[in-house]
Scaffold this active site. Structure first.
Site, PDB file in Angstrom:
ATOM      1  N   LEU A 163      48.638 -24.949   0.954  1.00 21.20           N
ATOM      2  CA  LEU A 163      49.539 -25.536  -0.126  1.00 21.20           C
ATOM      3  C   LEU A 163      49.851 -26.858   0.151  1.00 21.20           C
ATOM      4  O   LEU A 163      49.700 -27.832  -0.863  1.00 21.20           O
ATOM      5  CB  LEU A 163      50.747 -24.766   0.016  1.00 21.20           C
ATOM      6  CG  LEU A 163      51.792 -25.096  -0.999  1.00 21.20           C
ATOM      7  CD1 LEU A 163      51.263 -24.851  -2.458  1.00 21.20           C
ATOM      8  CD2 LEU A 163      53.065 -24.262  -0.753  1.00 21.20           C
ATOM      9  N   LEU A 218      51.482 -35.191  23.458  1.00 22.03           N
ATOM     10  CA  LEU A 218      51.318 -35.914  22.251  1.00 22.03           C
ATOM     11  C   LEU A 218      49.950 -35.704  22.085  1.00 22.03           C
ATOM     12  O   LEU A 218      49.185 -36.633  21.477  1.00 22.03           O
ATOM     13  CB  LEU A 218      51.611 -37.389  22.688  1.00 22.03           C
ATOM     14  CG  LEU A 218      53.138 -37.513  23.096  1.00 22.03           C
ATOM     15  CD1 LEU A 218      53.448 -38.989  23.462  1.00 22.03           C
ATOM     16  CD2 LEU A 218      54.117 -37.045  21.927  1.00 22.03           C
ATOM     17  N   TYR A 256      40.231 -20.210  17.033  1.00 26.09           N
ATOM     18  CA  TYR A 256      41.638 -20.474  17.110  1.00 26.09           C
ATOM     19  C   TYR A 256      42.537 -19.280  17.039  1.00 26.09           C
ATOM     20  O   TYR A 256      43.165 -18.944  17.830  1.00 26.09           O
ATOM     21  CB  TYR A 256      42.110 -21.456  15.971  1.00 26.09           C
ATOM     22  CG  TYR A 256      43.689 -21.518  15.998  1.00 26.09           C
ATOM     23  CD1 TYR A 256      44.282 -21.982  16.772  1.00 26.09           C
ATOM     24  CD2 TYR A 256      43.740 -20.843  14.514  1.00 26.09           C
ATOM     25  CE1 TYR A 256      45.822 -21.588  16.588  1.00 26.09           C
ATOM     26  CE2 TYR A 256      45.169 -20.572  14.515  1.00 26.09           C
ATOM     27  CZ  TYR A 256      46.137 -21.036  15.371  1.00 26.09           C
ATOM     28  OH  TYR A 256      47.669 -20.837  15.417  1.00 26.09           O
ATOM     29  N   HIS A 257      42.211 -18.695  16.061  1.00 20.43           N
ATOM     30  CA  HIS A 257      43.003 -17.388  15.838  1.00 20.43           C
ATOM     31  C   HIS A 257      42.940 -16.205  17.097  1.00 20.43           C
ATOM     32  O   HIS A 257      43.745 -15.663  17.460  1.00 20.43           O
ATOM     33  CB  HIS A 257      42.728 -16.659  14.326  1.00 20.43           C
ATOM     34  CG  HIS A 257      43.328 -17.329  13.364  1.00 20.43           C
ATOM     35  ND1 HIS A 257      42.555 -18.359  12.550  1.00 20.43           N
ATOM     36  CD2 HIS A 257      44.396 -17.371  12.734  1.00 20.43           C
ATOM     37  CE1 HIS A 257      43.406 -18.774  11.525  1.00 20.43           C
ATOM     38  NE2 HIS A 257      44.427 -18.310  11.539  1.00 20.43           N
ATOM     39  N   LYS A 278      45.060 -16.802  20.051  1.00 26.49           N
ATOM     40  CA  LYS A 278      46.466 -16.175  19.541  1.00 26.49           C
ATOM     41  C   LYS A 278      46.435 -14.722  20.220  1.00 26.49           C
ATOM     42  O   LYS A 278      47.401 -14.441  20.761  1.00 26.49           O
ATOM     43  CB  LYS A 278      46.779 -16.391  18.518  1.00 26.49           C
ATOM     44  CG  LYS A 278      46.902 -17.770  17.987  1.00 26.49           C
ATOM     45  CD  LYS A 278      48.230 -18.458  18.471  1.00 26.49           C
ATOM     46  CE  LYS A 278      48.758 -19.716  18.021  1.00 26.49           C
ATOM     47  NZ  LYS A 278      49.766 -20.528  18.414  1.00 26.49           N
ATOM     48  N   THR A 336      50.312 -15.697  15.290  1.00 30.76           N
ATOM     49  CA  THR A 336      49.969 -16.121  13.917  1.00 30.76           C
ATOM     50  C   THR A 336      49.714 -14.716  13.199  1.00 30.76           C
ATOM     51  O   THR A 336      49.014 -13.756  13.616  1.00 30.76           O
ATOM     52  CB  THR A 336      48.655 -16.915  13.993  1.00 30.76           C
ATOM     53  OG1 THR A 336      48.448 -17.425  12.618  1.00 30.76           O
ATOM     54  CG2 THR A 336      47.606 -16.545  14.554  1.00 30.76           C
ATOM     55  N   SER A 364      38.915 -16.902  13.240  1.00 31.49           N
ATOM     56  CA  SER A 364      38.361 -18.108  13.703  1.00 31.49           C
ATOM     57  C   SER A 364      38.471 -18.051  15.209  1.00 31.49           C
ATOM     58  O   SER A 364      39.490 -17.383  16.022  1.00 31.49           O
ATOM     59  CB  SER A 364      38.938 -19.209  13.279  1.00 31.49           C
ATOM     60  OG  SER A 364      40.377 -19.330  13.863  1.00 31.49           O
TER      61      SER A 364
END
Ligand code: NAD
Ligand code: USQ
Length: 382
Positions: A239, A33, A181-182, A185, A144, A179
């Site tokens: 989007l 959570l 974050y990327h 991955k 990603t 980034s």
């Protein structure tokens, strides 16, 4: 099939858990959570009012008659992860459970490190638990498209045939993420590839594009099953952000000249791609990479589509030229291969005006929940 959906309280995980449950799979959601806690940290919220996880699952039981088990657990806690694998013995472990925002990872040093700790450590724990307690379990990991960056050649599905000084090899496709974050991955992909090689783990890395949309057939069955819908500048994706901006009459925040092109897909296709991956497991020791997107758009094209649909509903919004808070390429080549999932039966939901209108109407019905101060970006890359 016994399937764990880690991150099953999130934007992609919740509709996936419902979809797999509806298809008759024995689903367990694992989630700590933390995404709800990050909303508190950022003062953000979902445009749609989402119930607590236990309540959502109870509504699903009421509506469908089907049970989804819930384990509140943190993937960075190895005792918890190993207990889950020993108890459930999953055949597929679908791993959505990471911090997934590029801007969040760029807030400051502490956030970049926490992003790496959460994502890389969680995935390492899952790999060790598979090795130790469920060696035949198929890991279905969300990677990603942003791992590849925007190279000036076609993006293949994970591997590249290279000829160098007269010799040939099939090598992991070069990674140039945009980034921290990327980057997590990319580290995950390398760790998984290595674990497959040394321990014979079976894994599918799904390099997913930017996801848009809100509802699936299952979440539409009851308003209380509604999915979360992020619109803030940290967790909202392009989007979906434009849709909420149009709903409140805010100019659409196209960063820079808007020529940045990415792969996109509807959340309804995300859930199907996961099913396809689970039902067609990788072989023992195989590290398989699928590019999970259905269409490519520039950011400007997306904004123009939203502008058109909003105007048809009486909301006249302009495309704002917003200074880009990120460091990114403009006017770049972009052509990514995505045939693996299509060959296995994916039938894409394309980005139609009808679909955009459906989501825009939901956003328009919830404008009282939108905090305007969250719309403009505050996190910069520099
Ligand atoms: P989300 O933030 O809505 O959901 C992630 C869920 O994982 C949350 O419920 C969170 O509480 C949980 N979680 C995070 N760290 C955890 C941990 N250590 N232990 C247990 N639970 C943890 O994100 P999402 O949009 O649903 O994305 C899911 C996955 O798909 C992520 O890995 C993301 O990188 C990937 N992805 C998302 C998109 C997108 O556009 N949303 C695109 C490509 C890839
Ligand atoms: N952008 C705008 N205006 C906005 C928001 C974004 O122009 O208001 C632009 C960005 O500059 C970028 C593009 O839209 O060029 C996509 O940005 P995004 O925020 O929609 O997506 P991104 O940061 O790439 O991250 C999202 C998810 C992440 C996932 C990734 C898939 O949050 O979890 O990994 O999409 S991909 O981009 O393919 O790597």
């Amino acid at each position: 099939m016994k399937i764990v959906v880690a991150g099953g309280d999130g934007f992609c995980g919740w509709p996936t858990a419902l979809y797999l449950s509806q298809k008759g799979h024995d689903v367990t959601i694992v989630d700590n959570l933390v995404r709800r806690e990050i909303d508190e940290e950022l003062g953000s919220n979902s445009v749609t009012p989402i119930l607590e996880l236990e309540e959502r699952v109870a509504v699903w039981k009421e509506v469908s008659g089907k049970d989804i088990a819930v384990k509140i657990a943190d993937l960075t806690d190895y005792d918890a992860v190993s207990a889950i694998f020993q108890e459930i013995q999953p055949e597929s472990f679908v791993h959505f459970a990471e911090h997934r925002s590029a801007p969040y990872s760029m807030i400051d040093r502490e956030h970049a490190i926490e992003n790496h700790r959460n994502n890389v450590e969680g995935t390492l724990n899952v790999l060790w638990a598979i090795k130790d307690f469920a060696p035949d379990c198929h890991l279905v990991k969300l990677g990603t498209m942003g791992e590849y960056g925007q190279p000036n050649i076609d993006i293949e599905e994970g591997w590249l045939e290279v000829e160098h000084k007269g010799r040939k090899d099939r090598l992991p496709y070069p990674k140039q993420p945009g980034s921290f974050y990327h980057l997590t991955k990319v580290h995950d992909s390398d760790n998984i590839m290595f674990a497959c090689k040394i321990w014979g783990i079976r894994a599918t890395d799904l390099n997913q594009g930017v996801v848009y949309g809100l509802e699936t057939d299952e979440t539409r069955r009851d308003p209380r099953l509604v999915n979360r819908f992020d619109y803030d500048a940290v967790f909202g994706t392009a989007l979906n952000r434009f849709i909420v901006q149009a709903a409140i009459g805010h100019d659409l925040t196209v960063y820079g000249n808007g020529s940045q092109t990415r792969g996109y897909l509807d959340i309804q296709d995300t859930v199907r791609c996961i099913e396809i991956a689970c039902e067609n497991p990788a072989d023992v020791g195989e590290f398989r990479v699928y590019n999970q997107f259905t269409e490519q758009f520039s950011v400007k094209e997306l904004a123009e589509k939203v502008q058109k649909v909003a105007r048809d509903l009486g909301n006249d919004v302009e495309l704002a030229t917003t200074e880009n808070p990120r460091v990114e390429k403009y006017d770049h080549y972009y052509n990514a291969v995505n045939t693996n999932l299509l060959d296995l039966g994916l039938q894409p939901h394309l980005l139609t005006e009808e679909h955009l209108t459906e989501v825009l109407k939901v956003a328009m019905n919830n404008t009282d929940r939108v905090k305007r101060e969250l719309v403009l970006p505050t996190v910069t890359w520099k």
